[in-house]
Scaffold this active site. Structure first.
Site, PDB file in Angstrom:
ATOM      1  CB  CYS A 138     -28.020 142.405  75.086  1.00 14.44           C
ATOM      2  SG  CYS A 138     -27.495 143.391  75.348  1.00 14.44           S
ATOM      3  CG  HIS A 191     -24.643 139.716  75.002  1.00 15.75           C
ATOM      4  ND1 HIS A 191     -23.905 140.801  74.114  1.00 15.75           N
ATOM      5  CD2 HIS A 191     -25.021 140.996  76.153  1.00 15.75           C
ATOM      6  CE1 HIS A 191     -24.601 141.813  74.866  1.00 15.75           C
ATOM      7  NE2 HIS A 191     -25.156 141.691  76.077  1.00 15.75           N
ATOM      8  CG  ASN A 229     -23.377 145.362  76.747  1.00 16.10           C
ATOM      9  OD1 ASN A 229     -23.682 145.233  75.294  1.00 16.10           O
ATOM     10  ND2 ASN A 229     -24.316 145.111  77.278  1.00 16.10           N
TER      11      ASN A 229
END
Ligand code: UT7
Length: 333
Positions: free
Chosen positions: A117, A257, A287
């Site tokens: 990520c 994020h 996500n």
């Protein structure tokens, strides 16, 4: 080492698949509820690429096509295209190569970066160094993911979290004082035990057994990942603020994020900033791993002002984490 040429983000574009997977639909697939997902993660819906034969590169290529159009750039002006992804079309060649082919970029080299990520910030940091070298004038960074290709839709602990999507930025030499100023990137490979894909690599090549054991899906132990994400993302963002004497008044935006609303809120709290200063779209896209940060920049592009102080921050598989401090380089109107 200091560089004379600096790198600025001069454009951003995105592409999201049309299909919207809601919490209601997920609740019919696994034992979960809108209430649980909203309170524990903060996601309402996510986009899913459902068309057969379509892959991460299709999302990435569409984002890059839009970026070229929007910034009035010809494909042959691009000298480097980097793709951040954990869901490449195939083990090799790189998805960046496939995207370059699909959009007609031929005058360049391209490769992928896999940093979980943190993929976008790792890749942005890499790309800006090519601009700073003075040898590259137009470089593209694209974060693209088809997370649905590695999500087990019978596992309620992971299936609500992830979504598909792509977004891309153009980097060019800065023409004034607004550019990418600093980065702090970190790794702790020991964290891999909490978040990984068990099979399909050289350690455990694909076999009937690995498929039967569902080892090609995301494996995550949520709590240790959550704890490490909260402390590391907040620590590094606060450190970046201190290093550059940024305060809640002088920092305009945090672009975190989008893994979990609670991680985002904890980071903002530690930085002492208001929710209005934080770009948040996790509710609509979930996500999207390497695509979350550029997707936020794309959605907030009209609100960003030339000279705004912006911190990008991420935490992800690896473990990888970090922050980038930049001054936004343009106004949209
Ligand atoms: O972006 C890459 C990095 N990844 C992350 O940053 C993810 C970090 N981790 C997280 O965001 C959170 O740990 C999760 C969202 C994955 C899980 O939230 P949690 O608050 O840590 O929940 P938990 O795993 O401690 O589970 C709490 C309870 C459990 O039930 P019991 O054992 O208390 O009876 C789970 O079985 O919630 C249950 N549960 C669910 N219930 C309804 C787990 N998933 C679900 C679900 N619906 N989808």
């Amino acid at each position: 080492m200091t560089y004379r040429v600096k790198a600025a983000i001069t454009g951003v574009a995105a592409h999201l698949p049309e299909y919207v997977l809601t919490n209601e639909e997920l609740s019919r697939m696994v034992d979960t509820s809108d209430e649980w997902i909203m309170t524990r993660i903060g996601i309402k819906e996510r986009r899913i690429l459902r068309e057969p034969g379509k892959a991460t590169s299709d999302l990435g290529a569409e984002a890059v096509r839009k970026l070229l159009l929007k910034t009035n750039t010809q494909a042959n002006e691009i000298s480097l295209l980097l793709c951040a992804t954990v869901t490449p079309d195939m083990q090799f060649p790189a998805t960046a190569n496939i995207i370059s082919d699909k959009v007609g970029i031929k005058n360049a080299f391209s490769f992928d970066i896999n940093a979980g990520c943190s993929g976008f910030i790792y890749t942005l940091e890499t790309a800006r160094r090519f601009i700073e070298s003075g040898q590259h004038k137009k470089v593209i960074v694209v974060g693209a993911e088809k997370m649905s290709s590695i999500v087990d839709y019978s596992d309620r602990t992971t299936c609500p979290i992830f979504g598909d999507g792509a977004a891309a930025v153009l980097l060019e030499p800065a023409t004034d004082d607004n550019y990418i100023i600093d980065s702090m990137l970190q790794v702790d490979g020991a964290g891999r035990k909490w978040l990984h894909q068990k099979a399909g690599g050289s350690l455990k090549p694909a076999s009937f057994e690995t498929v039967a054991a569902k080892e090609h899906f995301i494996y995550q132990e949520g709590q240790p990942v959550f704890k490490a994400a909260v402390s590391n993302m907040a620590d590094i963002s606060v450190e970046m603020m201190k290093k550059h004497q940024l305060t809640a008044d002088t920092l305009q935006w945090l672009v975190p994020h989008q893994a979990n609303m609670r991680i985002i809120e904890a980071t903002a709290r530690r930085m002492g900033i208001q929710k209005e200063q934080v770009m948040i779209n996790i509710e609509r896209y979930g996500n999207t791993t390497s695509a979350t940060i550029p997707l936020c920049l794309w959605e907030w592009e009209n609100k960003l002002k030339k000279g705004d102080n912006v911190i990008l921050a991420a935490f992800g598989a690896g473990f990888t984490w970090g922050a980038i401090y930049l001054k936004w380089a343009y106004n949209t109107n």
